[in-house]
Write an enzyme that holds these catalytic residues in place. Structure first.
Site, PDB file in Angstrom:
ATOM      1  N   ARG A   1     -10.561  17.970  10.093  1.00  0.00           N
ATOM      2  CA  ARG A   1      -9.695  16.794  10.201  1.00  0.00           C
ATOM      3  C   ARG A   1      -8.417  17.115  10.974  1.00  0.00           C
ATOM      4  O   ARG A   1      -7.895  16.264  11.699  1.00  0.00           O
ATOM      5  CB  ARG A   1      -9.383  16.296   8.783  1.00  0.00           C
ATOM      6  CG  ARG A   1      -8.458  15.120   8.758  1.00  0.00           C
ATOM      7  CD  ARG A   1      -8.352  14.537   7.361  1.00  0.00           C
ATOM      8  NE  ARG A   1      -7.245  13.591   7.309  1.00  0.00           N
ATOM      9  CZ  ARG A   1      -6.911  12.897   6.242  1.00  0.00           C
ATOM     10  NH1 ARG A   1      -7.587  13.034   5.111  1.00  0.00           N
ATOM     11  NH2 ARG A   1      -5.895  12.066   6.276  1.00  0.00           N
TER      12      ARG A   1
ATOM     13  N   ASN B   1      -3.320  -1.350   7.691  1.00  0.00           N
ATOM     14  CA  ASN B   1      -4.679  -1.777   7.332  1.00  0.00           C
ATOM     15  C   ASN B   1      -4.610  -3.300   7.234  1.00  0.00           C
ATOM     16  O   ASN B   1      -4.091  -3.844   6.269  1.00  0.00           O
ATOM     17  CB  ASN B   1      -5.101  -1.165   5.998  1.00  0.00           C
ATOM     18  CG  ASN B   1      -5.181   0.344   6.090  1.00  0.00           C
ATOM     19  OD1 ASN B   1      -5.759   0.886   7.017  1.00  0.00           O
ATOM     20  ND2 ASN B   1      -4.568   1.034   5.148  1.00  0.00           N
TER      21      ASN B   1
ATOM     22  N   LYS C   1       1.649  11.112  13.494  1.00  0.00           N
ATOM     23  CA  LYS C   1       2.163  11.628  12.221  1.00  0.00           C
ATOM     24  C   LYS C   1       2.718  13.030  12.419  1.00  0.00           C
ATOM     25  O   LYS C   1       2.194  13.795  13.246  1.00  0.00           O
ATOM     26  CB  LYS C   1       1.060  11.666  11.167  1.00  0.00           C
ATOM     27  CG  LYS C   1       0.652  10.283  10.678  1.00  0.00           C
ATOM     28  CD  LYS C   1      -0.204  10.338   9.415  1.00  0.00           C
ATOM     29  CE  LYS C   1      -0.625   8.917   9.035  1.00  0.00           C
ATOM     30  NZ  LYS C   1      -1.260   8.798   7.715  1.00  0.00           N
TER      31      LYS C   1
ATOM     32  N   TRP D   1     -13.757  12.503   2.844  1.00  0.00           N
ATOM     33  CA  TRP D   1     -12.447  12.395   3.511  1.00  0.00           C
ATOM     34  C   TRP D   1     -11.975  13.699   4.138  1.00  0.00           C
ATOM     35  O   TRP D   1     -10.978  13.719   4.856  1.00  0.00           O
ATOM     36  CB  TRP D   1     -11.395  11.922   2.504  1.00  0.00           C
ATOM     37  CG  TRP D   1     -11.700  10.570   1.963  1.00  0.00           C
ATOM     38  CD1 TRP D   1     -12.462  10.281   0.872  1.00  0.00           C
ATOM     39  CD2 TRP D   1     -11.288   9.311   2.508  1.00  0.00           C
ATOM     40  NE1 TRP D   1     -12.537   8.917   0.699  1.00  0.00           N
ATOM     41  CE2 TRP D   1     -11.816   8.300   1.685  1.00  0.00           C
ATOM     42  CE3 TRP D   1     -10.500   8.941   3.602  1.00  0.00           C
ATOM     43  CZ2 TRP D   1     -11.612   6.951   1.931  1.00  0.00           C
ATOM     44  CZ3 TRP D   1     -10.282   7.595   3.850  1.00  0.00           C
ATOM     45  CH2 TRP D   1     -10.842   6.615   3.022  1.00  0.00           C
TER      46      TRP D   1
ATOM     47  N   GLU E   1       5.984   9.949  13.735  1.00  0.00           N
ATOM     48  CA  GLU E   1       5.864   9.095  12.545  1.00  0.00           C
ATOM     49  C   GLU E   1       6.120   9.921  11.287  1.00  0.00           C
ATOM     50  O   GLU E   1       5.465  10.944  11.055  1.00  0.00           O
ATOM     51  CB  GLU E   1       4.469   8.462  12.490  1.00  0.00           C
ATOM     52  CG  GLU E   1       4.287   7.539  11.289  1.00  0.00           C
ATOM     53  CD  GLU E   1       2.903   6.890  11.223  1.00  0.00           C
ATOM     54  OE1 GLU E   1       2.571   6.092  12.119  1.00  0.00           O
ATOM     55  OE2 GLU E   1       2.156   7.184  10.274  1.00  0.00           O
TER      56      GLU E   1
ATOM     57  N   LYS F   1      -3.555   0.288  14.155  1.00  0.00           N
ATOM     58  CA  LYS F   1      -4.339   1.377  13.586  1.00  0.00           C
ATOM     59  C   LYS F   1      -5.788   1.061  13.941  1.00  0.00           C
ATOM     60  O   LYS F   1      -6.367   0.117  13.397  1.00  0.00           O
ATOM     61  CB  LYS F   1      -4.128   1.426  12.069  1.00  0.00           C
ATOM     62  CG  LYS F   1      -5.040   2.404  11.332  1.00  0.00           C
ATOM     63  CD  LYS F   1      -4.709   2.455   9.833  1.00  0.00           C
ATOM     64  CE  LYS F   1      -5.635   3.381   9.081  1.00  0.00           C
ATOM     65  NZ  LYS F   1      -5.274   3.516   7.649  1.00  0.00           N
TER      66      LYS F   1
ATOM     67  N   GLU G   1     -10.025   5.135   9.385  1.00  0.00           N
ATOM     68  CA  GLU G   1     -10.221   4.764   7.982  1.00  0.00           C
ATOM     69  C   GLU G   1     -10.795   3.355   7.847  1.00  0.00           C
ATOM     70  O   GLU G   1     -10.349   2.563   7.020  1.00  0.00           O
ATOM     71  CB  GLU G   1      -8.918   4.922   7.200  1.00  0.00           C
ATOM     72  CG  GLU G   1      -8.396   6.349   7.226  1.00  0.00           C
ATOM     73  CD  GLU G   1      -7.166   6.595   6.371  1.00  0.00           C
ATOM     74  OE1 GLU G   1      -6.359   5.657   6.213  1.00  0.00           O
ATOM     75  OE2 GLU G   1      -7.022   7.723   5.883  1.00  0.00           O
TER      76      GLU G   1
ATOM     77  N   GLU H   1       0.861  -1.179   0.000  1.00  0.00           N
ATOM     78  CA  GLU H   1       0.000   0.000   0.000  1.00  0.00           C
ATOM     79  C   GLU H   1       0.902   1.235   0.000  1.00  0.00           C
ATOM     80  O   GLU H   1       1.791   1.358   0.824  1.00  0.00           O
ATOM     81  CB  GLU H   1      -0.902  -0.014   1.238  1.00  0.00           C
ATOM     82  CG  GLU H   1      -1.800   1.202   1.305  1.00  0.00           C
ATOM     83  CD  GLU H   1      -3.005   0.992   2.211  1.00  0.00           C
ATOM     84  OE1 GLU H   1      -3.505  -0.137   2.295  1.00  0.00           O
ATOM     85  OE2 GLU H   1      -3.431   1.969   2.840  1.00  0.00           O
TER      86      GLU H   1
ATOM     87  N   ARG I   1      -1.405   3.990  16.951  1.00  0.00           N
ATOM     88  CA  ARG I   1      -1.339   5.178  16.093  1.00  0.00           C
ATOM     89  C   ARG I   1      -2.428   6.202  16.438  1.00  0.00           C
ATOM     90  O   ARG I   1      -3.576   5.838  16.706  1.00  0.00           O
ATOM     91  CB  ARG I   1      -1.423   4.759  14.622  1.00  0.00           C
ATOM     92  CG  ARG I   1      -0.226   3.897  14.245  1.00  0.00           C
ATOM     93  CD  ARG I   1      -0.280   3.430  12.816  1.00  0.00           C
ATOM     94  NE  ARG I   1       0.123   4.442  11.877  1.00  0.00           N
ATOM     95  CZ  ARG I   1      -0.569   4.764  10.781  1.00  0.00           C
ATOM     96  NH1 ARG I   1      -1.725   4.181  10.517  1.00  0.00           N
ATOM     97  NH2 ARG I   1      -0.121   5.668   9.951  1.00  0.00           N
TER      98      ARG I   1
ATOM     99  N   ASP J   1      -1.844  14.456   6.888  1.00  0.00           N
ATOM    100  CA  ASP J   1      -1.452  13.153   6.361  1.00  0.00           C
ATOM    101  C   ASP J   1      -0.258  13.273   5.420  1.00  0.00           C
ATOM    102  O   ASP J   1      -0.402  13.045   4.212  1.00  0.00           O
ATOM    103  CB  ASP J   1      -2.654  12.542   5.621  1.00  0.00           C
ATOM    104  CG  ASP J   1      -2.492  11.058   5.384  1.00  0.00           C
ATOM    105  OD1 ASP J   1      -1.468  10.509   5.795  1.00  0.00           O
ATOM    106  OD2 ASP J   1      -3.398  10.463   4.784  1.00  0.00           O
TER     107      ASP J   1
ATOM    108  N   GLU K   1       4.353   8.934  -0.826  1.00  0.00           N
ATOM    109  CA  GLU K   1       2.951   8.945  -1.257  1.00  0.00           C
ATOM    110  C   GLU K   1       2.533  10.309  -1.813  1.00  0.00           C
ATOM    111  O   GLU K   1       2.001  10.405  -2.919  1.00  0.00           O
ATOM    112  CB  GLU K   1       2.045   8.562  -0.083  1.00  0.00           C
ATOM    113  CG  GLU K   1       0.570   8.651  -0.430  1.00  0.00           C
ATOM    114  CD  GLU K   1      -0.333   8.255   0.720  1.00  0.00           C
ATOM    115  OE1 GLU K   1       0.164   7.950   1.814  1.00  0.00           O
ATOM    116  OE2 GLU K   1      -1.557   8.247   0.507  1.00  0.00           O
TER     117      GLU K   1
END
Ligand code: GCU
Length: 674
Positions: free
Chosen positions: A324, A191, A348, A536, A375, A270, A274, A148, A307, A353, A381
């Site tokens: 968010r 995930n 994070k 999102w 993190e 996690k 999500e 991923e 997390r 993100d 990404e």
């Protein structure tokens, strides 16, 4: 099976030639050592033999006047000590893994370690915990693929739905990690899909094989687990963390893991994020969930990396009250002080993100009674997906050096506390949580798809070992090791391409901290409104009059209030908010004048044209020096730079067009905007 003809990255045999031409000795008694220690000592023997055989030196006894003596000693000090005296170097450490890190330190410094004036130095990592998280799936996921957010082929661990038969490349990977001081790896996606969940139970013998492949280089194995495992794997009616049967299930599961892998590190979780299951479904909070798992692993001195990436991903874009950016702090700060000692809350670096530009997460400084880990995302990404050359060392360095409080909050020695200090347990509060990052390697010949992306993995290790290092100096180390005979012009060109590449990427992509202007799903390439009206989150609020998210306390979501002084006030006002974060914190008219003296819209035009020009120069610089590196590296980098240029033009044209159409303000330089 692997094609074992993979690139040596920063450990080509030539990088060992100085050390390998000397007389080397190892003074350590493997007899009676725990198996994990014995494995690393055997590796040290192999390493010394390998270097000297290739380069004409010799492995000698500790009393045979070695040029370099590696000695295991009894001490409680972390890291290693290097003493150089009368032309002889002695490296001592209390653990075989630290001794191995000391050996690679000498390899890295080469002549500067072996032939310099007398010295007595101690080297210890900022934090004992420096970890990489692999978002690898055992099976190829229909949407996310095998890794991923992976941009370097398949997984080094799995192939065709199972753990690879040949794990030799995993050991080669561990060797690269040991050379930059990383000693923990989580081997599956956060995930946790059904196939991957079984790594915890049915597939334990296979996980043990991976652990055995990592162990010789002192790298310990962790697993991502699903919070719903008692139900999905154990058949229990609930996964409620306070249910005694659930607690027993986890205790038994942990016991089996440590029986199979005695040096296992712990679990990464996690939860309620999500779509992943978590304690909320049972009316419990995250401290209840994390502490239940912590109790299960505590008898084995295991860790729970829990997390903090928790937010509502089913928002209504019409609802202006949901932000968010606020979510992690809203969920976690109130729980400070309730987490068990072996829970690490993994945060994070930014509140969103891994965007190219975000403020530092306020959660990092809001939990003095909690072990907090920083993190980072080594996999690119949101920073060009390893098709764009983007050296992230400077971005991470900025985060690591950031001071969450004013200069009156100091650590020992009187220097203001930084994010690196917080993660290293030197801030106000408790023990260290350390560092974690999402890995960027795959089964690609170059490990990282883009050969220059190797520098990011290298820099992650080096900067988390010593967060005060200069990212350009770290890049220089990487060049010296990876291209041992690099002439000055190659070195200069790589610096010219990479040193400022993070800023370059920022110039031609989302401006002024706004973020998420990417194509939904795969996140590559521009799509300004791609996420704007999805569940999102809502990221820019552009209309004909202005753009940006009002996160002030006065008129916005109140997010600025999550920061300590002075930042809560610095960010609150557009006059003090740094330009690069203006649109993250404020909704302003297009004509708003930045500190730079330019209007927002003119800044967007200018930066996007400049970004493309800079990429064009990167292409030219590579063409000038490509003949100085092996052909395969030359071609791969050339191909990727061509794609970077194409993509940068696409970004420039879409972003400038969007701002022109929305604002109606022409470019003051009269350039063509569509
Ligand atoms: C990002 C990423 C996901 C990942 C998530 C996470 O949202 O796009 O693929 O699962 O981060 O950090 O858990």
């Amino acid at each position: 099976m692997f094609d074992n003809d993979f690139h040596p990255a920063w450990l080509p045999d030539t990088a060992l030639r100085t050390v390998g031409s000397r007389r080397l000795a190892l003074a350590a008694d493997a007899a009676g050592a725990p198996p994990a220690d014995a494995a690393v000592l055997a590796t040290l023997e192999t390493e010394l033999g390998r270097a000297t055989t290739a380069h004409g030196g010799a492995v000698v006894g500790p009393d045979d006047s070695p040029d370099l003596l590696l000695r295991l000693t009894a001490s409680s000090a972390p890291g290693f000590r290097l003493v150089r005296h009368d032309g002889r170097v002695t490296v001592t450490a209390a653990s075989p893994t630290a001794l191995l890190h000391g050996y690679f330190h000498v390899v890295r410094l080469s002549v500067a370690a072996l032939d310099a004036p007398s010295t007595d130095e101690s080297h210890a990592p900022a934090s004992a915990l420096r970890m990489l998280d692999h978002w690898d799936n055992v099976d190829v996921h229909p949407v996310m693929g095998q890794v991923e957010r992976g941009y370097a082929g398949g997984s080094v661990f799995y192939d065709a739905g199972r753990v690879r038969t040949d794990l030799s490349r995993v050991t080669a990977y561990a060797r690269l990690l040991a050379a930059v001081g990383i000693d923990r790896v989580s081997i599956n996606n956060v995930n946790v899909h059904a196939r991957e969940a079984r790594l915890l139970t049915d597939d334990l013998p296979e996980v043990a094989r991976i652990a055995a492949a990592l162990r010789p280089y002192g790298v310990r194995t962790h697993l991502s687990v699903s919070f719903a495992a008692p139900t999905t794997l154990g058949g229990l009616p609930t996964s409620d963390p306070l249910d005694p049967a659930v607690r027993d299930w986890w205790r038994a599961a942990a016991d089996k893991v440590w029986t199979a892998i005695p040096d296992f590190g712990g679990f990464v979780v996690k939860a309620d994020s999500e779509g992943q299951p978590g304690p909320f479904a049972h009316g419990r909070d995250h401290a209840d969930g994390a502490n239940m798992l912590a109790a299960a692993v505590a008898p084995h001195e295991g860790l729970i990396h829990w997390r903090a990436f928790v937010y509502n991903h089913t928002q209504d874009w019409r609802d202006r009250s949901t932000d968010r950016a606020r979510a992690a702090h809203d969920h976690f700060a109130p729980l400070d002080g309730r987490f068990a000692d072996n829970v690490i809350v993994q945060v994070k670096h930014g509140p969103m993100d891994f965007q190219v530009r975000e403020p530092v997460s306020p959660v990092l400084s809001a939990m003095p009674g909690t072990r907090v880990a920083l993190e980072l995302q080594v996999t690119q990404e949101y920073t060009g997906q390893q098709r764009h050359a983007v050296y992230l060392g400077p971005a991470w360095s900025e985060v690591l050096r950031w001071q969450p409080w004013d200069s009156s909050t100091v650590r020992d020695g009187g220097t203001p506390v930084t994010v690196a200090d917080v993660a290293s347990g030197r801030g106000p509060g408790r023990r260290a949580g350390g560092f974690a990052a999402v890995a960027n390697v795959g089964d690609d010949r170059f490990w990282t798809g883009h050969p220059l992306a190797q520098a990011n993995l290298y820099a992650y290790g080096r900067l988390t070992w010593d967060p005060t290092l200069e990212p350009t100096a770290v890049l220089d180390e990487w060049v010296s090791l990876t291209f041992p005979d690099a002439p000055a012009e190659l070195r200069a060109a790589i610096h010219a391409i990479l040193d400022a590449s993070w800023q370059t990427y920022e110039l031609y992509t989302a401006p002024l901290g706004v973020g998420f202007m990417v194509r939904p799903g795969h996140h590559y390439g521009p799509d300004v409104d791609g996420y704007e009206y999805t569940p999102w989150g809502t990221y820019h609020f552009a209309d004909r009059d202005g753009i940006g998210v009002d996160r002030t306390r006065a008129t916005g979501t109140g997010y600025t209030g999550q920061y300590a002084a002075p930042w809560r006030d610095v960010y609150e006002s557009p006059t003090t908010c740094p330009d690069e974060l203006l649109l993250f914190f404020h909704h302003v008219p297009y004509g708003h004048v930045l500190h730079s003296g330019k209007s927002v819209v003119q800044h967007v035009y200018d930066t996007h044209f400049e970004g493309v020009e800079r990429v064009a120069r990167m292409v030219e610089r590579w063409d000038e020096v490509a003949h100085l590196v092996p052909d395969d590296v030359a071609h791969r980098v050339r191909d990727r730079l061509a794609e970077q240029l194409r993509s940068a033009v696409e970004w420039r044209d879409q972003i400038t067009t969007y701002f022109w159409r929305k604002s109606g303000v022409p470019d003051s330089n009269g350039r063509r905007i569509y």
